[in-house]
Scaffold this active site. Structure first.
Site, PDB file in Angstrom:
ATOM      1  N   ASP A 192       0.891  -1.193   0.034  1.00 15.83           N
ATOM      2  CA  ASP A 192       0.000  -0.076   0.215  1.00 15.83           C
ATOM      3  C   ASP A 192       0.890   1.041  -0.075  1.00 15.83           C
ATOM      4  O   ASP A 192       1.557   1.394   0.912  1.00 15.83           O
ATOM      5  CB  ASP A 192      -1.018  -0.117   1.311  1.00 15.83           C
ATOM      6  CG  ASP A 192      -2.147   0.976   0.994  1.00 15.83           C
ATOM      7  OD1 ASP A 192      -2.055   1.587   0.279  1.00 15.83           O
ATOM      8  OD2 ASP A 192      -2.931   0.907   2.130  1.00 15.83           O
ATOM      9  N   ASP A 217      -3.125   2.567  -5.953  1.00 15.14           N
ATOM     10  CA  ASP A 217      -2.102   2.603  -5.006  1.00 15.14           C
ATOM     11  C   ASP A 217      -1.830   1.498  -4.091  1.00 15.14           C
ATOM     12  O   ASP A 217      -1.059   1.464  -3.262  1.00 15.14           O
ATOM     13  CB  ASP A 217      -2.198   4.004  -4.155  1.00 15.14           C
ATOM     14  CG  ASP A 217      -3.367   3.942  -3.354  1.00 15.14           C
ATOM     15  OD1 ASP A 217      -4.419   2.872  -3.568  1.00 15.14           O
ATOM     16  OD2 ASP A 217      -3.799   4.717  -2.350  1.00 15.14           O
ATOM     17  N   GLU A 218      -2.448   0.230  -4.611  1.00 17.85           N
ATOM     18  CA  GLU A 218      -2.410  -0.859  -3.691  1.00 17.85           C
ATOM     19  C   GLU A 218      -2.584  -1.957  -4.363  1.00 17.85           C
ATOM     20  O   GLU A 218      -3.319  -2.181  -5.429  1.00 17.85           O
ATOM     21  CB  GLU A 218      -3.045  -0.883  -2.272  1.00 17.85           C
ATOM     22  CG  GLU A 218      -4.747  -0.851  -2.608  1.00 17.85           C
ATOM     23  CD  GLU A 218      -5.591  -0.832  -1.584  1.00 17.85           C
ATOM     24  OE1 GLU A 218      -5.284  -1.801  -0.578  1.00 17.85           O
ATOM     25  OE2 GLU A 218      -6.505   0.035  -1.147  1.00 17.85           O
TER      26      GLU A 218
END
Length: 413
Positions: A28, A122-123
């Protein structure tokens, strides 16, 4: 460039634990949008920064940890964020930059293993079980990923290493920002039970309130309640789901090929709007965007959904499943307008509207069957021609006439 120079904070990586039964990583990025913006604004490091509309009425897209310390968080209305942290620097979003960095980060993940399941820009989850012989144990792989992301893009990420997706995601959250946490397979219960019950997937505000009324405040409290009691109080599905998670049981595998489940766009108005014509113009604009994204991705969809948020933040969602799948903006728009009219909000002030297509499938699988006497409309071909013009001349090369009129109406005279 050191991690200390990047963040100035961050727990020491906790990697000495036994990771032999922990093939799942959850990676993350830390305050992703804000971190990307600070690459071009290093003078703002260590200060509260919020990514969102400086003057608009949207929501917080990202915030540095200095702003989060003041109570700011993602999805919070910008008006509230400004009240909580008036000293923050507000930066308007630059989605193109975020997409470019996200693509590069995902490429790093794919050099490690093909078993990558993106969750957002983003993860992602990674199953590194098959990469051990080549790259070493999971904790070492996690450390390598963090170093590569930092070296290549100058931003940090946090990584949870565990035996399941659920625990890995919790671990990455626990070690933020700029951390690495291994939860050994035989210590999952010890890790979970002290956590607040709100940490479990599926426990929203209302479910948490129901659990607190039962005296359940931690995951350990929940684990001691018989599953039958949870199912009676919360429903069969939710009660059974939480009973499993409370003991760390999550059988879901990392899925390397996750098809798009839906495609949508939404817009927050600069001021509350109660004019049906203005709202319908926005529905047309959003329908055009959604249809273009579907055609670009090779999708068609059968279910049209609209999202209507009132001035008091009450949100109404309406949907309709079409007879045939489509990627035609005019069909999506007509259905969205019907859903808006059926919701009875024609003179209610709205702050946000959204259009989404669901029940997606590959466009090649869609077959349009003309009814008796039905004529081809030509809309799909016209919109495909618009796509070509936009790719060549830019996003404003071709727009529906009503949207042009809408822009002219908004010009002060």
């Amino acid at each position: 460039m050191s991690r200390k120079q990047i963040t100035g904070i961050g727990p020491a990586p906790r990697t000495g634990a036994d990771d032999s039964g922990c093939p799942i990583l959850h990676v993350d990025m830390d305050a992703f949008f804000a971190s990307v913006e600070l690459l071009e604004r290093p003078e703002l490091r260590g200060r509260p920064v919020i990514v969102g509309s400086p003057a608009g009425r949207g929501v917080v897209l990202s915030a540095t940890y200095e702003a989060r310390a003041q109570g700011v968080h993602s999805a919070m209305p910008m008006s509230r964020a400004r009240r909580l942290c008036p000293q923050a620097t507000i930066i308007p979003p630059s989605h193109g930059k975020y997409s470019e960095v996200s693509k590069g980060v995902m490429e790093i993940f794919h050099t490690i293993t093909p078993m990558v399941e993106p969750i957002a820009s983003d993860e992602a989850f990674l199953d590194v079980g098959g990469a051990r012989r080549r790259l070493g144990p999971p904790a070492a792989i996690a450390a390598m990923i963090r170093e590569q992301v930092l070296d290549r893009y100058g931003i940090t990420c946090s990584v949870g290493v565990a035996s399941s997706k659920f625990v890995a995601k919790l671990a990455s959250k626990q070690c933020k920002p700029d951390g690495l946490l291994v939860v050994p397979a035989d210590q999952v219960v010890d890790f979970l039970h002290p956590l607040p019950v709100s940490a479990l997937w599926g426990v929203g505000e209302r479910t948490e309130q129901s659990l607190v009324r039962l005296g359940i405040r931690t995951v350990g409290d929940l684990a001691r309640v018989p599953p039958a009691t949870l199912q009676r109080e919360l429903g069969q599905a939710v009660g059974g789901h939480l009973a499993e998670l409370a003991w760390g049981r999550d059988e879901r595998a990392v899925s390397a090929h996750v098809p798009d489940k839906s495609i949508g766009n939404e817009e927050t108005f600069a001021a509350d709007v109660d004019d049906p014509e203005v709202i319908k113009r926005e529905l047309l604009r959003l329908s055009e965007r959604v249809a273009a994204r579907m055609r670009k991705g090779g999708h068609v969809g059968r279910t049209v959904s609209v999202k209507l948020r009132r001035a008091d933040f009450t949100t109404i969602n309406r949907s309709r499943t079409l007879r045939e799948a489509t990627d035609v903006a005019q069909v999506i728009y007509a259905t969205a307008c019907e859903l808006f009219e059926a919701a009875g909000l024609q003179r209610v002030r709205l702050r946000l509207v959204g259009v989404r297509m669901e029940n997606l499938r590959p466009a090649g699988e869609a077959v349009h069957q003309l009814g008796l006497g039905e004529r081809e409309t030509g809309w799909r071909e016209a919109e495909q021609a618009m796509d070509k013009a936009i790719r060549r001349f830019g996003p404003d090369a071709v727009v529906p006439a009503s949207l042009v009129r809408g822009k002219l109406d908004d010009v002060e005279t």
